[in-house]
Write an enzyme that holds these catalytic residues in place. Structure first.
Site, PDB file in Angstrom:
ATOM      1  N   CYS A  11       0.791  -1.231   0.000  1.00 36.07           N
ATOM      2  CA  CYS A  11       0.000   0.000   0.000  1.00 36.07           C
ATOM      3  C   CYS A  11       0.823   1.281   0.000  1.00 36.07           C
ATOM      4  O   CYS A  11       0.472   2.234  -0.714  1.00 36.07           O
ATOM      5  CB  CYS A  11      -0.987   0.005   1.162  1.00 36.07           C
ATOM      6  SG  CYS A  11      -0.229   0.083   2.812  1.00 36.07           S
ATOM      7  N   HIS A  62      -2.872   0.998   7.134  1.00 32.98           N
ATOM      8  CA  HIS A  62      -3.077   0.943   5.676  1.00 32.98           C
ATOM      9  C   HIS A  62      -3.124   2.335   5.057  1.00 32.98           C
ATOM     10  O   HIS A  62      -3.911   3.189   5.467  1.00 32.98           O
ATOM     11  CB  HIS A  62      -4.371   0.196   5.359  1.00 32.98           C
ATOM     12  CG  HIS A  62      -4.742   0.247   3.915  1.00 32.98           C
ATOM     13  ND1 HIS A  62      -3.933  -0.263   2.917  1.00 32.98           N
ATOM     14  CD2 HIS A  62      -5.826   0.773   3.279  1.00 32.98           C
ATOM     15  CE1 HIS A  62      -4.514  -0.063   1.746  1.00 32.98           C
ATOM     16  NE2 HIS A  62      -5.650   0.568   1.933  1.00 32.98           N
ATOM     17  N   ASP A  79      -8.151   3.802  -3.583  1.00 27.63           N
ATOM     18  CA  ASP A  79      -7.410   2.821  -2.786  1.00 27.63           C
ATOM     19  C   ASP A  79      -6.684   1.844  -3.705  1.00 27.63           C
ATOM     20  O   ASP A  79      -7.041   0.673  -3.796  1.00 27.63           O
ATOM     21  CB  ASP A  79      -8.362   2.078  -1.857  1.00 27.63           C
ATOM     22  CG  ASP A  79      -7.688   1.632  -0.576  1.00 27.63           C
ATOM     23  OD1 ASP A  79      -6.437   1.588  -0.561  1.00 27.63           O
ATOM     24  OD2 ASP A  79      -8.386   1.340   0.398  1.00 27.63           O
TER      25      ASP A  79
END
Length: 273
Positions: free
Chosen positions: A81, A116, A131
């Site tokens: 991420c 995250h 995302d």
């Protein structure tokens, strides 16, 4: 007082060669809009795999943007991420989108970690959750509107406002399951350095002791976790098969992760079986 360079531009956005990035994901420059943002995010996810090979091998160079660019853009590798998020944020800002870098708590109903990296990107006057680094999760942006439902590669996802928090949910049968929860509080680069240190080194991190490689496309989710490959489709069909060492290289290539001979040899030495 004179500010240090990282305080002036902590994200070093100008480090990115935007044209090289756009070639990597197969996109042309386009004026900022919700439609263009959707295509940009979708192209990124289809082109750049989610993978943690360097973490497993203990050779991760870190999440400085120049290192991320070298790996994801020039070496055509993937990442997790922090790498996906920082790369996409830099590209979006160069294209003219206002970007807010955020952090989310994964699986909040299970007290998952607050580690995250995700993004809020403004397009056409509306904030969108983007995302690109959530594995086989989201494929396209979602407007930050309470109750907004968007199909993600065939799986319905929903955003729900909960006080200062937003919850990203996935429909499973008649129920909605929380995937992660986040606020709109902007983060600093040092915050992600701390999160990355935990995620890439702590023995309880889900990324340190096993391969986690994920690919998402329309109607298809593929996940290699540990030594098992799981293929899922929106109709509920799911197939999990073991990946023996002799199939590892081929499986990685099918997931768009191409390693050097040295990297593959190191990985096979620690790969179970």
């Amino acid at each position: 007082m004179t500010l240090a360079p990282e305080q002036v531009d902590e994200w070093t956005v100008d480090t990115l060669d935007l044209d090289a990035y756009l070639r990597r994901i197969g996109q042309d420059r386009a004026k900022p809009s919700a439609a263009a943002l959707r295509e940009l995010a979708r192209a990124h996810i289809l082109a750049v795999p989610f993978e943690n090979v360097d973490v497993v091998l203990g050779q991760h160079k870190g999440i400085a943007l120049e290192d991320v660019i070298g790996k994801l853009v020039h070496r055509h590798r993937g990442g997790y991420c922090y790498e996906h998020g920082s790369l996409f944020a830099a590209a979006a800002e160069q294209l003219g989108y206002p970007v807010r870098r955020l952090v989310a708590r994964v699986q909040p109903q299970r007290n998952g970690p607050y580690t995250h990296m995700t993004l809020a990107v403004e397009a056409d006057g509306v904030q969108h959750l983007v995302d690109v680094g959530f594995g086989a999760g989201m494929l396209v942006p979602m407007p930050l509107v309470d109750g907004a439902v968007v199909e993600q590669a065939g799986w319905p996802h929903r955003l729900v406002a909960d006080g200062d928090w937003w919850r990203l949910q996935k429909q499973e049968g008649d129920d909605w399951t929380d995937l992660h929860a986040f606020t709109l509080t902007p983060m600093h680069r040092i915050d992600y350095e701390v999160y990355h240190h935990y995620t890439s080194t702590h023995p309880r991190s889900p990324f340190t002791g096993q391969l986690v490689i994920m690919r998402l496309e329309e109607g298809l989710s593929r996940k290699l976790v540990g030594t098992e490959l799981t293929v899922e489709r929106p109709d509920g069909t799911k197939e999990t098969t073991p990946v023996p060492p002799e199939r590892l290289d081929a499986t990685l290539r099918e997931l768009d992760v191409v390693l050097t001979e040295d990297e593959l040899a190191k990985l096979l030495k620690i790969y179970p079986g």
